[in-house]
Design an enzyme around this catalytic site. Structure first.
Site, mmCIF file in Angstrom:
data_model
loop_
_atom_site.group_PDB
_atom_site.id
_atom_site.type_symbol
_atom_site.label_atom_id
_atom_site.label_comp_id
_atom_site.label_asym_id
_atom_site.label_seq_id
_atom_site.Cartn_x
_atom_site.Cartn_y
_atom_site.Cartn_z
ATOM 1 N N ARG A 217 -8.847 -0.658 5.339
ATOM 2 C CA ARG A 217 -8.749 -0.451 3.898
ATOM 3 C C ARG A 217 -9.596 -1.443 3.101
ATOM 4 O O ARG A 217 -10.044 -1.124 2.006
ATOM 5 C CB ARG A 217 -7.289 -0.554 3.442
ATOM 6 C CG ARG A 217 -6.434 0.629 3.830
ATOM 7 C CD ARG A 217 -5.052 0.531 3.209
ATOM 8 N NE ARG A 217 -4.202 1.664 3.547
ATOM 9 C CZ ARG A 217 -4.127 2.788 2.841
ATOM 10 N NH1 ARG A 217 -4.868 2.947 1.759
ATOM 11 N NH2 ARG A 217 -3.303 3.765 3.206
ATOM 12 N N TYR B 248 -13.206 -4.638 -1.077
ATOM 13 C CA TYR B 248 -14.471 -4.275 -1.718
ATOM 14 C C TYR B 248 -15.470 -5.431 -1.785
ATOM 15 O O TYR B 248 -16.655 -5.244 -1.510
ATOM 16 C CB TYR B 248 -14.234 -3.696 -3.126
ATOM 17 C CG TYR B 248 -15.489 -3.104 -3.745
ATOM 18 C CD1 TYR B 248 -15.977 -1.880 -3.306
ATOM 19 C CD2 TYR B 248 -16.198 -3.776 -4.742
ATOM 20 C CE1 TYR B 248 -17.135 -1.344 -3.836
ATOM 21 C CE2 TYR B 248 -17.354 -3.245 -5.281
ATOM 22 C CZ TYR B 248 -17.821 -2.035 -4.828
ATOM 23 O OH TYR B 248 -18.971 -1.514 -5.356
ATOM 24 N N LYS C 204 0.659 -10.122 8.615
ATOM 25 C CA LYS C 204 0.834 -8.717 8.958
ATOM 26 C C LYS C 204 -0.508 -8.264 9.509
ATOM 27 O O LYS C 204 -1.491 -8.125 8.764
ATOM 28 C CB LYS C 204 1.232 -7.893 7.733
ATOM 29 C CG LYS C 204 1.390 -6.398 8.030
ATOM 30 C CD LYS C 204 1.694 -5.603 6.766
ATOM 31 C CE LYS C 204 1.762 -4.110 7.056
ATOM 32 N NZ LYS C 204 1.981 -3.302 5.828
ATOM 33 N N ILE D 123 6.193 -4.660 9.960
ATOM 34 C CA ILE D 123 6.412 -4.122 8.617
ATOM 35 C C ILE D 123 6.023 -2.658 8.719
ATOM 36 O O ILE D 123 4.854 -2.320 8.874
ATOM 37 C CB ILE D 123 5.596 -4.869 7.549
ATOM 38 C CG1 ILE D 123 6.115 -6.307 7.407
ATOM 39 C CG2 ILE D 123 5.681 -4.142 6.199
ATOM 40 C CD1 ILE D 123 5.326 -7.172 6.451
ATOM 41 N N THR E 185 0.833 -1.207 0.000
ATOM 42 C CA THR E 185 0.000 0.000 0.000
ATOM 43 C C THR E 185 0.864 1.252 0.000
ATOM 44 O O THR E 185 0.599 2.208 -0.745
ATOM 45 C CB THR E 185 -0.897 0.014 1.247
ATOM 46 O OG1 THR E 185 -1.650 -1.191 1.294
ATOM 47 C CG2 THR E 185 -1.843 1.204 1.222
ATOM 48 N N TYR F 86 -2.196 -10.539 5.059
ATOM 49 C CA TYR F 86 -2.191 -9.122 5.422
ATOM 50 C C TYR F 86 -3.612 -8.708 5.759
ATOM 51 O O TYR F 86 -4.484 -8.655 4.895
ATOM 52 C CB TYR F 86 -1.630 -8.295 4.265
ATOM 53 C CG TYR F 86 -1.555 -6.799 4.496
ATOM 54 C CD1 TYR F 86 -1.681 -6.227 5.762
ATOM 55 C CD2 TYR F 86 -1.337 -5.932 3.424
ATOM 56 C CE1 TYR F 86 -1.600 -4.860 5.957
ATOM 57 C CE2 TYR F 86 -1.256 -4.554 3.601
ATOM 58 C CZ TYR F 86 -1.389 -4.024 4.861
ATOM 59 O OH TYR F 86 -1.320 -2.667 5.049
#
Length: 292
Positions: free
Chosen positions: A140, A109, A163, A205, A46, A135
């Site tokens: 998001r 989405y 993550k 991270i 990202t 992740y």
């Protein structure tokens, strides 16, 4: 995988003022991370604005990073999306000679169920030439990969870690408690990186780590060794700038800070824009005054 314990840095993609890839700045940035002691690099996440890069640009960024790195530290590649088959095909094409693992985000989405998330990641892990790090970033993606699902996925031989960027320390601890000790539970939230590490996580991270790689790496290593006083002496001085760089979104904040340090141009691709002048001034003030 011990090589992915500690501090990984989610690299920005530097652009010049015309919006083109700034290859020289990328080379400088990669060396800045490695020379200052980070443990591994994360490319095309990202923070790297991967969604606004063409396929050709993504290939060029990865090529430049590998060329500059020269095998000095492991490289993790972001491979994600909301079309499982497309992610599977991308995972199949990863070169295991260059890439230590792929970092694969929850499909955004679509809002899949836990069963859908499990099936998605199993398909990716079955196809991938290299180990897979999950992740989870529900802020998001609108999908929260729950601890029970993570525990089930951790039993897949090609899924080695997560993550965890839900922003929920309780959820992170639940994951740590459910998985085996060799499963990598990695913080995806800079402000929670030290607490998660102290609770049994394997590091971070990081975004802010690429501005202050020496300080952040030292903090995480101290946390992994249980040296609380040393870790806290770095954690609290860095908290204000962590808040600043995320105030108007990532990577706008970190690019402003890196530009203040002379590492990259403060340039992003739409729909992202620079932070406003007030925030830029506050970030600049921190950079000029910070002493580790």
């Amino acid at each position: 995988m011990n090589e992915l314990t500690g501090t990984g840095v989610a690299l920005v993609t530097p652009f010049d003022r015309s919006g083109h890839l700034d290859e020289q700045a990328l080379s400088v940035l990669v060396n800045h991370q490695i020379n200052c002691g980070i443990n591994y690099l994360v490319v095309m996440g990202t923070t790297g604005e991967s969604v606004t890069l063409s396929k050709k640009e993504k290939e060029r960024v990865l090529s430049l990073v590998l060329e500059e790195n020269q095998g000095r530290v492991p490289v993790v590649l972001g491979v994600g999306g909301n079309d499982t088959q497309a992610v599977v095909e991308a995972a199949k094409s990863v070169n295991a000679d260059d890439i230590a693992a792929v970092l694969s985000v929850c499909p955004m989405y679509n809002k899949p169920t836990q069963s859908g998330l499990k099936a998605h990641f199993q398909a990716v892990a079955n196809a991938s030439n290299v180990p897979v790090i999950l992740y989870n970033v529900p802020g998001r993606t609108a999908s929260n990969l729950l601890p029970k699902t993570v525990a089930e996925l951790s039993e897949h031989p090609n899924i080695i870690g997560i993550k965890e960027a839900s922003g929920d320390l309780g959820q992170a601890m639940e994951v740590i408690g459910l998985v085996s000790s060799d499963f990598l539970v990695i913080s995806g939230d800079d402000h929670l990186a030290l607490p998660m590490t102290l609770m049994g996580g394997k590091g971070v991270i990081s975004v802010i780590g690429q501005a202050y790689p020496s300080e952040f790496s030292t903090m995480i290593q101290a946390g992994l060794k249980g040296d609380l006083s040393k870790a806290l002496a770095l954690h609290y001085p860095l908290l204000p700038v962590i808040e600043l760089i995320f105030e108007q979104g990532n990577p706008a904040g970190i690019k402003c800070l890196l530009a203040e340090m002379g590492l990259v141009q403060n340039a992003l691709r739409l729909p992202l824009v620079q932070v406003d002048e007030t925030l830029a001034e506050r970030i600049g003030n921190f950079a000029r005054q910070f002493k580790s």
